[in-house]
Motif scaffolding. Structure first.
Motif, PDB file in Angstrom:
ATOM      1  N   LEU A  55     -14.352 -25.362 -41.376  1.00 27.20           N
ATOM      2  CA  LEU A  55     -15.087 -24.497 -42.307  1.00 27.20           C
ATOM      3  C   LEU A  55     -16.590 -24.568 -42.089  1.00 27.20           C
ATOM      4  O   LEU A  55     -17.291 -23.576 -42.247  1.00 27.20           O
ATOM      5  CB  LEU A  55     -14.738 -24.883 -43.750  1.00 27.20           C
ATOM      6  CG  LEU A  55     -13.267 -24.678 -44.140  1.00 27.20           C
ATOM      7  CD1 LEU A  55     -13.048 -25.088 -45.581  1.00 27.20           C
ATOM      8  CD2 LEU A  55     -12.857 -23.239 -43.949  1.00 27.20           C
ATOM      9  N   LYS A  57     -17.483 -22.234 -39.477  1.00 28.42           N
ATOM     10  CA  LYS A  57     -17.498 -20.854 -40.001  1.00 28.42           C
ATOM     11  C   LYS A  57     -18.859 -20.542 -40.615  1.00 28.42           C
ATOM     12  O   LYS A  57     -19.410 -19.457 -40.418  1.00 28.42           O
ATOM     13  CB  LYS A  57     -16.397 -20.683 -41.054  1.00 28.42           C
ATOM     14  CG  LYS A  57     -15.059 -20.219 -40.497  1.00 28.42           C
ATOM     15  CD  LYS A  57     -14.186 -19.797 -41.661  1.00 28.42           C
ATOM     16  CE  LYS A  57     -12.704 -19.792 -41.332  1.00 28.42           C
ATOM     17  NZ  LYS A  57     -12.296 -18.799 -40.352  1.00 28.42           N
ATOM     18  N   ILE A  58     -19.383 -21.501 -41.389  1.00 31.54           N
ATOM     19  CA  ILE A  58     -20.694 -21.286 -42.017  1.00 31.54           C
ATOM     20  C   ILE A  58     -21.781 -21.157 -40.949  1.00 31.54           C
ATOM     21  O   ILE A  58     -22.670 -20.297 -41.045  1.00 31.54           O
ATOM     22  CB  ILE A  58     -21.022 -22.455 -42.979  1.00 31.54           C
ATOM     23  CG1 ILE A  58     -20.079 -22.426 -44.179  1.00 31.54           C
ATOM     24  CG2 ILE A  58     -22.459 -22.372 -43.456  1.00 31.54           C
ATOM     25  CD1 ILE A  58     -20.324 -21.304 -45.145  1.00 31.54           C
ATOM     26  N   ALA A  93     -29.354 -19.241 -49.632  1.00 26.96           N
ATOM     27  CA  ALA A  93     -28.522 -19.406 -50.832  1.00 26.96           C
ATOM     28  C   ALA A  93     -27.045 -19.366 -50.463  1.00 26.96           C
ATOM     29  O   ALA A  93     -26.249 -20.171 -50.951  1.00 26.96           O
ATOM     30  CB  ALA A  93     -28.853 -18.321 -51.841  1.00 26.96           C
ATOM     31  N   THR A  94     -26.686 -18.413 -49.576  1.00 24.61           N
ATOM     32  CA  THR A  94     -25.284 -18.298 -49.176  1.00 24.61           C
ATOM     33  C   THR A  94     -24.825 -19.574 -48.484  1.00 24.61           C
ATOM     34  O   THR A  94     -23.741 -20.102 -48.761  1.00 24.61           O
ATOM     35  CB  THR A  94     -25.108 -17.113 -48.222  1.00 24.61           C
ATOM     36  OG1 THR A  94     -25.759 -15.985 -48.762  1.00 24.61           O
ATOM     37  CG2 THR A  94     -23.642 -16.802 -48.017  1.00 24.61           C
ATOM     38  N   LEU A 149     -24.368 -22.393 -50.991  1.00 21.25           N
ATOM     39  CA  LEU A 149     -23.160 -22.215 -51.793  1.00 21.25           C
ATOM     40  C   LEU A 149     -21.913 -22.477 -50.952  1.00 21.25           C
ATOM     41  O   LEU A 149     -20.971 -23.144 -51.408  1.00 21.25           O
ATOM     42  CB  LEU A 149     -23.139 -20.793 -52.364  1.00 21.25           C
ATOM     43  CG  LEU A 149     -21.962 -20.452 -53.264  1.00 21.25           C
ATOM     44  CD1 LEU A 149     -21.902 -21.415 -54.427  1.00 21.25           C
ATOM     45  CD2 LEU A 149     -22.086 -19.042 -53.784  1.00 21.25           C
ATOM     46  N   GLY A 150     -21.925 -22.008 -49.698  1.00 17.01           N
ATOM     47  CA  GLY A 150     -20.783 -22.240 -48.813  1.00 17.01           C
ATOM     48  C   GLY A 150     -20.556 -23.714 -48.595  1.00 17.01           C
ATOM     49  O   GLY A 150     -19.427 -24.214 -48.693  1.00 17.01           O
ATOM     50  N   LEU A 200     -19.122 -25.350 -51.642  1.00 14.63           N
ATOM     51  CA  LEU A 200     -17.687 -25.073 -51.755  1.00 14.63           C
ATOM     52  C   LEU A 200     -16.908 -25.971 -50.803  1.00 14.63           C
ATOM     53  O   LEU A 200     -15.836 -26.476 -51.147  1.00 14.63           O
ATOM     54  CB  LEU A 200     -17.404 -23.603 -51.442  1.00 14.63           C
ATOM     55  CG  LEU A 200     -17.614 -22.606 -52.572  1.00 14.63           C
ATOM     56  CD1 LEU A 200     -17.418 -21.193 -52.069  1.00 14.63           C
ATOM     57  CD2 LEU A 200     -16.638 -22.888 -53.712  1.00 14.63           C
ATOM     58  N   ILE A 201     -17.461 -26.191 -49.580  1.00 17.68           N
ATOM     59  CA  ILE A 201     -16.763 -27.049 -48.616  1.00 17.68           C
ATOM     60  C   ILE A 201     -16.646 -28.470 -49.154  1.00 17.68           C
ATOM     61  O   ILE A 201     -15.599 -29.107 -49.020  1.00 17.68           O
ATOM     62  CB  ILE A 201     -17.486 -27.031 -47.253  1.00 17.68           C
ATOM     63  CG1 ILE A 201     -17.379 -25.639 -46.638  1.00 17.68           C
ATOM     64  CG2 ILE A 201     -16.882 -28.045 -46.303  1.00 17.68           C
ATOM     65  CD1 ILE A 201     -18.178 -25.460 -45.384  1.00 17.68           C
ATOM     66  N   ARG A 260     -16.364 -29.336 -52.226  1.00 19.27           N
ATOM     67  CA  ARG A 260     -15.284 -29.363 -53.227  1.00 19.27           C
ATOM     68  C   ARG A 260     -13.921 -29.198 -52.567  1.00 19.27           C
ATOM     69  O   ARG A 260     -12.935 -29.779 -53.017  1.00 19.27           O
ATOM     70  CB  ARG A 260     -15.520 -28.278 -54.280  1.00 19.27           C
ATOM     71  CG  ARG A 260     -16.627 -28.668 -55.251  1.00 19.27           C
ATOM     72  CD  ARG A 260     -16.663 -27.766 -56.450  1.00 19.27           C
ATOM     73  NE  ARG A 260     -15.388 -27.728 -57.157  1.00 19.27           N
ATOM     74  CZ  ARG A 260     -15.055 -26.770 -58.018  1.00 19.27           C
ATOM     75  NH1 ARG A 260     -15.906 -25.790 -58.253  1.00 19.27           N
ATOM     76  NH2 ARG A 260     -13.893 -26.790 -58.626  1.00 19.27           N
ATOM     77  N   ILE A 261     -13.852 -28.381 -51.493  1.00 20.93           N
ATOM     78  CA  ILE A 261     -12.575 -28.229 -50.783  1.00 20.93           C
ATOM     79  C   ILE A 261     -12.167 -29.571 -50.192  1.00 20.93           C
ATOM     80  O   ILE A 261     -11.004 -29.981 -50.260  1.00 20.93           O
ATOM     81  CB  ILE A 261     -12.697 -27.152 -49.680  1.00 20.93           C
ATOM     82  CG1 ILE A 261     -12.781 -25.758 -50.311  1.00 20.93           C
ATOM     83  CG2 ILE A 261     -11.523 -27.216 -48.708  1.00 20.93           C
ATOM     84  CD1 ILE A 261     -12.993 -24.636 -49.333  1.00 20.93           C
ATOM     85  N   ALA A 289     -10.804 -31.763 -52.852  1.00 20.86           N
ATOM     86  CA  ALA A 289      -9.528 -31.307 -53.420  1.00 20.86           C
ATOM     87  C   ALA A 289      -8.393 -31.412 -52.405  1.00 20.86           C
ATOM     88  O   ALA A 289      -7.269 -31.776 -52.757  1.00 20.86           O
ATOM     89  CB  ALA A 289      -9.658 -29.872 -53.913  1.00 20.86           C
ATOM     90  N   PHE A 290      -8.671 -31.082 -51.146  1.00 22.79           N
ATOM     91  CA  PHE A 290      -7.606 -31.047 -50.143  1.00 22.79           C
ATOM     92  C   PHE A 290      -7.672 -32.215 -49.166  1.00 22.79           C
ATOM     93  O   PHE A 290      -6.737 -32.431 -48.407  1.00 22.79           O
ATOM     94  CB  PHE A 290      -7.673 -29.739 -49.335  1.00 22.79           C
ATOM     95  CG  PHE A 290      -7.365 -28.508 -50.135  1.00 22.79           C
ATOM     96  CD1 PHE A 290      -6.053 -28.065 -50.262  1.00 22.79           C
ATOM     97  CD2 PHE A 290      -8.373 -27.791 -50.745  1.00 22.79           C
ATOM     98  CE1 PHE A 290      -5.773 -26.923 -50.993  1.00 22.79           C
ATOM     99  CE2 PHE A 290      -8.092 -26.655 -51.478  1.00 22.79           C
ATOM    100  CZ  PHE A 290      -6.794 -26.212 -51.604  1.00 22.79           C
TER     101      PHE A 290
END
Lengths: 493, 117
Positions: free
Chosen positions: B29, B32-33, B86-87, B90-91, B94-95, B97-98, B101-102
């Motif tokens: 991921l 990807k960013i 900013a994007t 934020l990305g 999110l990573i 937190r992913i 979580a995973f």
């Protein structure tokens, strides 16, 4: 003199309220701020609409810098209608939110949720009223970034991957849009929509205009989840908190659709790929294909939120059909369906939130006995479903009527047939829900009346009543939509 | 001379295609960013090239008439850079937190984890 600043207030109020919420962060207080923003914006959007009906379009230069150099807000009957929808759906969503969010989001992050929600509303309002293509890009990103945050508040950990996927696709979309307006700027030297509309027709022979059109349209098609670009939507709607899904379903794609319509008809001169086929025909084909196919996919979903998310993609398809017809009647049908669809879809997702509140699940299995257990919640889903099919006395019927008569006006009999086929497929998934909720009786279980709390039911039913009201008396919505189409297409009524 | 004048645009196209390929093909991921960043940068270069006039200076307090570059696209792209930052932030958030979580930041592993449950 206040009336002059109405359009700026629509963006400034929420933009100031959002950082205030971020500083305070106490759930109750931030909710009150969000509510105040909703009430102020709704009143403001009505005032703008009345002002436009009496005096014609509002042109507002930000900071007093005149149009081609400064940024300009330009509101006519088309965006005033969209602004009205967005403000009212936002207000009802905020009224609905606390009871629904209490069960889904931990208390310490609720303040942040309202902050992101207000920011999202700022972005959507800005997209709607701005008359400057670059300004639209900025607001598009404001609303998108806050939408990713809103989705990531979901309970299920899959909301994170849904938000991430949406972030990747949304950023690509926004960047495509940016490339497109870059080409336009290099050709014309202006970013103002009205200015572009004047200068582009002389440049129609340039390939750059066609390339710019392609980039802009693909970028917006991803944002509005038009068929081949819809991949982000089902997961995003399915895993976001229920109140957020209800808000997004009624507003997020709608603002992008509005910009899509505005740019295709007002800014870009008529036909591009004239050697090959009209760009409108492509939009038409994509729209009707999407309306039928995605409704068919919806039949096979086991989760209610995901089912209605697929149905949303199908409804965007119907709106695209109206755009593709490229006639006053067609565009009027698109605007009308925009209005009607946000009413019915928000009501459905709110009712699903109520179902989740009682049963703790949104799968179709949770619907068992729901018809007798929570008649009011279930009736809201049912009426919303009937409206999606297009049964008379609901708003869905009015939009289908406009759409079918617009296609018959151009002698597209096959198109009218396909629209009706789409309704038939819609009936299949609505029936699936009705069958489980009302007819699958379990004799061993004693049904206890257990309705969702009133704070969830009242906003839902306001929208359900609006759905029936505008289905019986379509004078307001119909005339507004026709007026909007006339403005966009530059036809004098 | 002419081919040198448009070399910027070839770079833009090359970067854009490379970046899109990274975004689509990368499983990690973070990569990807990174792809998204390169994608946005290619558009920044496009805008900057549009505004640049060969031999032009910045139009700040010019005493006598001179050739100057168009500042507007440069200013626009400052805004777009802010949006890009900013994007990215934020990305990456999110990573994080992913990952918690995973337990992984590999797209395929995440998908497998989802399918297993």
């Amino acid at each position: 003199m206040l009336s002059l600043h109405l359009s700026a207030l629509q963006v400034v109020i929420p933009l100031l309220a959002a950082p205030l919420c971020a500083i305070i962060r106490i759930p109750g207080v931030t909710w009150l701020i969000a509510l105040a923003v909703g009430i102020a914006s709704s009143i403001n959007s009505i005032a703008i609409l009345l002002h436009i009906n009496r005096f014609g379009e509002i042109v507002y230069s930000l900071g007093g810098w005149a149009a081609p150099f400064g940024i300009e807000y330009r509101i006519d009957s088309a965006n005033a209608l969209i602004l009205l929808i967005i403000s009212f759906i936002y207000l009802l969503g905020i009224i609905y939110a606390p009871a629904s969010i209490k069960t889904e989001v931990p208390e310490k992050s609720q303040g942040w949720l309202y902050t992101a929600w207000i920011l999202c509303f700022t972005g959507l309002s800005g997209i709607t009223i701005s008359g400057d293509v670059f300004n639209v890009f900025v607001f598009l990103e404001v609303s998108s970034l806050s939408t990713y945050i809103l989705i990531s508040f979901g309970q299920d950990k899959r909301c994170l991957t849904a938000a991430f996927r949406y972030l990747v696709m949304g950023t690509i979309a926004a960047t495509f849009y940016l490339v497109g307006i870059g080409f336009l700027y290099s050709l014309t030297g202006t970013l103002n929509m009205a200015d572009l509309a004047q200068r582009l027709p002389d440049l129609i022979s340039q390939n750059t205009v066609a390339v710019a059109f392609g980039f802009v349209i693909v970028g917006l098609a991803i944002k509005m989840a038009l068929f081949p670009f819809h991949a982000w939507l089902p997961n995003a709607y399915a895993y976001a908190p229920n109140a957020v899904t209800a808000f997004l379903a009624g507003t997020a794609t709608k603002a992008a659709v509005y910009v899509f319509i505005r740019l295709t008809f007002e800014v870009f001169p008529e036909d591009y790929f004239s050697g090959f086929t009209s760009s409108h025909h492509i939009i038409l084909a994509v729209g009707i294909f999407s309306a039928v196919i995605t409704s068919a996919i919806a039949i096979f979903q086991d989760d209610l939120k995901r089912l209605f998310a697929w149905s949303s993609i199908g409804q965007i398809g119907y709106i695209a059909v109206g755009v593709g017809l490229a006639s006053t009647a067609g565009v009027a049908a698109s605007f009308l369906h925009l209005f009607n669809h946000s009413i019915m879809k928000t009501a459905i997702f709110m009712a699903i939130g109520g179902l989740f509140f009682v049963t703790g699940s949104t799968t179709t299995a949770a619907l068992k006995n729901a018809g007798r257990r929570m008649p009011w919640t279930m009736a809201a889903i049912l009426i919303g479903g009937l409206s999606l099919i297009g049964v008379p006395f609901t708003t869905g019927f009015i939009s289908k009527w406009y759409l079918v008569s617009a296609s018959l006006e151009q002698n597209f009999w096959w198109l009218a047939g396909l629209i009706l086929l789409g309704s038939l497929v819609t009936a299949a998934y609505v029936w699936k829900i009705v069958e489980i909720a009302y007819f699958r009786k379990d004799p061993n279980v004693k049904v206890v009346r257990q309705e969702a709390p009133l704070s969830l039911l009242i906003p839902t039913w306001i929208l359900v009543v609006a759905n029936i009201y505008f289905g019986v008396d379509a004078r307001f919505s119909g005339s507004m939509a026709t007026q909007a189409a006339n403005t966009i297409l530059g036809v004098s009524p | 001379m002419e081919s040198i004048g448009i070399v910027n645009y070839w770079i833009v196209i090359a970067l854009m295609m490379i970046a899109l390929y990274i975004v689509i093909s990368a499983n990690n991921l973070i990569k990807k960013i990174i792809g998204l960043n390169i994608f946005q940068s290619s558009v920044f270069i496009l805008y900057i090239s549009i505004g640049k006039v060969g031999g032009g200076t910045a139009p700040i307090l010019l005493k006598e008439p001179a050739v100057y570059s168009n500042p507007l696209p440069h200013v626009l792209i400052l805004t777009a850079i802010v949006v890009g930052v900013a994007t990215t932030a934020l990305g990456l958030a999110l990573i994080v937190r992913i990952r918690s979580a995973f337990g992984t930041i590999d797209d395929q592993d995440v998908q497998q984890d989802i399918e297993r449950n």
